[in-house]
Scaffold this active site. Structure first.
Site, mmCIF file in Angstrom:
data_model
loop_
_atom_site.group_PDB
_atom_site.id
_atom_site.type_symbol
_atom_site.label_atom_id
_atom_site.label_comp_id
_atom_site.label_asym_id
_atom_site.label_seq_id
_atom_site.Cartn_x
_atom_site.Cartn_y
_atom_site.Cartn_z
ATOM 1 N N ARG A 123 11.619 -5.552 5.006
ATOM 2 C CA ARG A 123 11.547 -4.352 4.766
ATOM 3 C C ARG A 123 12.635 -3.310 5.703
ATOM 4 O O ARG A 123 12.698 -3.438 6.912
ATOM 5 C CB ARG A 123 10.074 -3.727 5.091
ATOM 6 C CG ARG A 123 9.779 -1.988 5.089
ATOM 7 C CD ARG A 123 8.265 -1.876 5.162
ATOM 8 N NE ARG A 123 7.549 -2.387 6.284
ATOM 9 C CZ ARG A 123 6.388 -2.214 6.588
ATOM 10 N NH1 ARG A 123 5.691 -2.001 5.480
ATOM 11 N NH2 ARG A 123 5.870 -2.805 7.537
ATOM 12 N N LYS A 169 1.042 -1.082 -0.083
ATOM 13 C CA LYS A 169 -0.048 -0.060 -0.139
ATOM 14 C C LYS A 169 0.914 1.304 -0.004
ATOM 15 O O LYS A 169 0.569 2.132 -0.896
ATOM 16 C CB LYS A 169 -0.997 0.127 1.252
ATOM 17 C CG LYS A 169 -1.809 -1.004 1.281
ATOM 18 C CD LYS A 169 -2.568 -0.967 2.706
ATOM 19 C CE LYS A 169 -2.136 -1.178 3.993
ATOM 20 N NZ LYS A 169 -1.316 -2.421 4.153
ATOM 21 N N ARG A 221 10.907 -1.211 11.071
ATOM 22 C CA ARG A 221 9.820 -0.903 11.908
ATOM 23 C C ARG A 221 9.811 -2.009 13.404
ATOM 24 O O ARG A 221 10.136 -3.089 13.131
ATOM 25 C CB ARG A 221 8.512 -1.019 11.179
ATOM 26 C CG ARG A 221 8.223 0.325 10.646
ATOM 27 C CD ARG A 221 7.005 0.048 9.786
ATOM 28 N NE ARG A 221 6.055 -0.577 10.140
ATOM 29 C CZ ARG A 221 4.870 -0.476 9.401
ATOM 30 N NH1 ARG A 221 4.716 0.157 8.125
ATOM 31 N NH2 ARG A 221 3.693 -1.000 9.883
ATOM 32 N N ARG A 277 -0.584 -8.983 13.321
ATOM 33 C CA ARG A 277 -1.012 -7.946 12.276
ATOM 34 C C ARG A 277 -1.934 -8.866 11.257
ATOM 35 O O ARG A 277 -3.037 -8.356 10.905
ATOM 36 C CB ARG A 277 -0.027 -7.347 11.753
ATOM 37 C CG ARG A 277 0.617 -6.346 12.702
ATOM 38 C CD ARG A 277 1.909 -5.674 12.377
ATOM 39 N NE ARG A 277 1.807 -4.880 11.153
ATOM 40 C CZ ARG A 277 3.032 -4.830 10.282
ATOM 41 N NH1 ARG A 277 4.227 -5.277 10.651
ATOM 42 N NH2 ARG A 277 2.826 -4.157 9.168
ATOM 43 N N ARG A 299 -9.801 0.536 8.409
ATOM 44 C CA ARG A 299 -9.366 -0.745 9.112
ATOM 45 C C ARG A 299 -10.411 -1.664 9.369
ATOM 46 O O ARG A 299 -10.258 -2.605 9.823
ATOM 47 C CB ARG A 299 -8.511 -0.311 10.261
ATOM 48 C CG ARG A 299 -7.069 -0.988 10.450
ATOM 49 C CD ARG A 299 -6.398 -1.050 9.340
ATOM 50 N NE ARG A 299 -4.967 -1.743 9.912
ATOM 51 C CZ ARG A 299 -3.814 -1.151 9.249
ATOM 52 N NH1 ARG A 299 -3.768 -0.114 8.699
ATOM 53 N NH2 ARG A 299 -2.813 -1.823 9.632
HETATM 54 P P1 AP5 Z 1 4.674 -1.562 1.956
HETATM 55 O O1 AP5 Z 1 4.482 -0.984 0.886
HETATM 56 O O2 AP5 Z 1 5.603 -0.869 3.231
HETATM 57 O O3 AP5 Z 1 3.549 -2.419 2.439
HETATM 58 P P2 AP5 Z 1 2.359 -1.939 3.194
HETATM 59 O O4 AP5 Z 1 1.146 -2.519 2.546
HETATM 60 O O5 AP5 Z 1 2.332 -0.339 3.231
HETATM 61 O O6 AP5 Z 1 2.377 -2.588 4.541
HETATM 62 P P3 AP5 Z 1 2.272 -2.079 6.054
HETATM 63 O O7 AP5 Z 1 3.205 -3.015 6.933
HETATM 64 O O8 AP5 Z 1 2.799 -0.632 6.121
HETATM 65 O O9 AP5 Z 1 0.966 -2.230 6.406
HETATM 66 P P4 AP5 Z 1 0.153 -2.193 7.528
HETATM 67 O O10 AP5 Z 1 -1.193 -2.150 7.127
HETATM 68 O O11 AP5 Z 1 0.208 -3.352 8.581
HETATM 69 O O12 AP5 Z 1 0.646 -1.143 8.511
HETATM 70 P P5 AP5 Z 1 0.334 0.515 8.999
HETATM 71 O O13 AP5 Z 1 1.286 1.345 8.958
HETATM 72 O O14 AP5 Z 1 -1.043 0.875 8.131
HETATM 73 O O15 AP5 Z 1 5.852 -3.010 1.457
HETATM 74 C C1 AP5 Z 1 6.265 -3.769 2.319
HETATM 75 C C2 AP5 Z 1 7.617 -4.249 1.844
HETATM 76 O O16 AP5 Z 1 7.540 -5.266 0.729
HETATM 77 C C3 AP5 Z 1 8.755 -3.122 1.505
HETATM 78 O O17 AP5 Z 1 9.785 -3.740 1.684
HETATM 79 C C4 AP5 Z 1 8.663 -3.099 0.109
HETATM 80 O O18 AP5 Z 1 9.800 -2.537 -0.528
HETATM 81 C C5 AP5 Z 1 8.257 -4.624 -0.421
HETATM 82 N N1 AP5 Z 1 7.362 -4.579 -1.653
HETATM 83 C C6 AP5 Z 1 6.294 -3.639 -2.009
HETATM 84 N N2 AP5 Z 1 5.899 -4.212 -3.192
HETATM 85 C C7 AP5 Z 1 6.588 -5.332 -3.570
HETATM 86 C C8 AP5 Z 1 6.620 -6.108 -4.875
HETATM 87 N N3 AP5 Z 1 5.839 -5.828 -5.986
HETATM 88 N N4 AP5 Z 1 7.468 -7.203 -4.735
HETATM 89 C C9 AP5 Z 1 8.405 -7.139 -3.831
HETATM 90 N N5 AP5 Z 1 8.482 -6.460 -2.667
HETATM 91 C C10 AP5 Z 1 7.580 -5.442 -2.752
HETATM 92 O O19 AP5 Z 1 -0.134 0.078 10.411
HETATM 93 C C11 AP5 Z 1 0.803 -0.150 11.383
HETATM 94 C C12 AP5 Z 1 -0.073 -0.185 12.629
HETATM 95 O O20 AP5 Z 1 -0.449 1.046 12.952
HETATM 96 C C13 AP5 Z 1 -1.470 -0.944 12.918
HETATM 97 O O21 AP5 Z 1 -0.963 -2.455 13.214
HETATM 98 C C14 AP5 Z 1 -2.135 -0.541 14.006
HETATM 99 O O22 AP5 Z 1 -1.665 -0.887 15.116
HETATM 100 C C15 AP5 Z 1 -1.963 0.852 13.697
HETATM 101 N N6 AP5 Z 1 -2.826 1.477 12.630
HETATM 102 C C16 AP5 Z 1 -2.578 2.166 11.474
HETATM 103 N N7 AP5 Z 1 -3.755 2.436 10.779
HETATM 104 C C17 AP5 Z 1 -4.686 2.064 11.836
HETATM 105 C C18 AP5 Z 1 -6.053 2.173 11.755
HETATM 106 N N8 AP5 Z 1 -6.661 2.888 10.675
HETATM 107 N N9 AP5 Z 1 -6.777 2.103 12.852
HETATM 108 C C19 AP5 Z 1 -6.245 1.568 13.837
HETATM 109 N N10 AP5 Z 1 -4.995 1.262 13.836
HETATM 110 C C20 AP5 Z 1 -4.163 1.639 13.037
HETATM 111 MG MG MG Z 2 2.410 0.868 5.074
#
Ligand code: AP5
Ligand code: MG
Length: 213
Positions: free
Chosen positions: A127, A13, A160, A171, A88
């Site tokens: 990552r 994402k 992270r 997660r 979410r």
């Molecule tokens: P990346 O692009 O970073 O993936 P992502 O989908 O953004 O993954 P996240 O881990 O950020 O998602 P998340 O939903 O768990 O985290 P968030 O920050 O929202 O890519 C990942 C890796 O893959 C990278 O190394 C990239 O280079 C590689 N990659 C990408 N594309 C690729 C490809 N095609 N081929 C190979 N490699 C590739 O949330 C974190 C925490 O915050 C949650 O657990 C929660 O506690 C809290 N939180 C956040 N939002 C909310 C909400 N709305 N409500 C409640 N709690 C929340």
């Molecule tokens: Mg992300």
């Protein structure tokens, strides 16, 4: 363009949102990034959020809804927005509909990025992110030229805190139970686009742009 990006942790994402910003000029609103910034600043919100994030659970809806509502009212969102990692769960999605109705800026589409679960663990454990410019790398798929250093700005790369195997497992469970139902939620509204999240980052981006039309 007013988008929600849906997808499991590690689906790409954040990676795709950065490319969408470059192409369409609309800001990315990542609740995860906003919460991590609060953690880094050591604010009361950050302290409360860190404990929850380190367990891989969701921060309370009231907290993230307040953050998003405020952010959507900033001037740069007048030209559109890319919501990354929000909503979410169904309660957040319903509340978002209410906020967007009030602001007169309803969604154009929700894009679901689908990646097989066996790929997600490797993407997340590998990552690395630049402290300076936020550029993302992956030690398995897209390693920087010099270990620990950003190719673009020479900033230091970090891992992270929630990218540990046990937290990732939690997660992924939370995603399946609480977030995956949003695929049907937006499907029923007729605005869902599904994009396979496998292949190269550029290939996925092409498919995503084609799906937006
Ligand atoms: P990346 O692009 O970073 O993936 P992502 O989908 O953004 O993954 P996240 O881990 O950020 O998602 P998340 O939903 O768990 O985290 P968030 O920050 O929202 O890519 C990942 C890796 O893959 C990278 O190394 C990239 O280079 C590689 N990659 C990408 N594309 C690729 C490809 N095609 N081929 C190979 N490699 C590739 O949330 C974190 C925490 O915050 C949650 O657990 C929660 O506690 C809290 N939180 C956040 N939002 C909310 C909400 N709305 N409500 C409640 N709690 C929340
Ligand atoms: Mg992300």
């Amino acid at each position: 363009m007013r988008l929600v990006l849906l997808g499991a942790p590690g689906a790409g994402k954040g990676t795709q949102a950065k490319k969408l910003i470059d192409k369409y000029g609309t800001p990315q609103i990542s609740t995860g990034d906003i919460l991590r910034a609060a953690v880094a600043e050591g604010t009361p919100l950050g302290k409360e959020a860190k404990a929850v994030m380190d367990k891989g659970e969701l921060v309370p809806d009231s907290v993230v809804l307040g953050l998003v509502e405020e952010r959507l009212q900033q001037d740069d969102c007048k030209k559109g927005y890319i919501l990354d990692g929000f909503p979410r769960n169904t309660a957040q999605a319903e509340a978002l509909d209410g906020i967007l109705d009030k602001l007169g800026m309803g969604l154009s589409a929700a894009i679901s990025v689908d990646v097989p679960s066996e790929d997600l663990m490797k993407r997340l454990t590998g990552r690395r992110t630049c402290k300076g410019c936020g550029q993302m790398y992956n030690v398995h798929f897209s390693a920087p030229a010099k270990e620990g250093t950003c190719d673009k700005c020479s900033g230091e790369l970090y891992q992270r805190d929630d990218d540990r195997e046990e937290t990732i497992k939690k997660r992924l469970e939370v995603y399946e139970a609480q977030t995956a139902p949003l695929i049907d939620y937006y499907g029923n509204k007729g605005i869902l686009k599904s994009v396979a999240g496998t292949g190269s980052i550029d290939e996925i981006f092409e498919k995503m742009c084609a799906s937006i039309g």
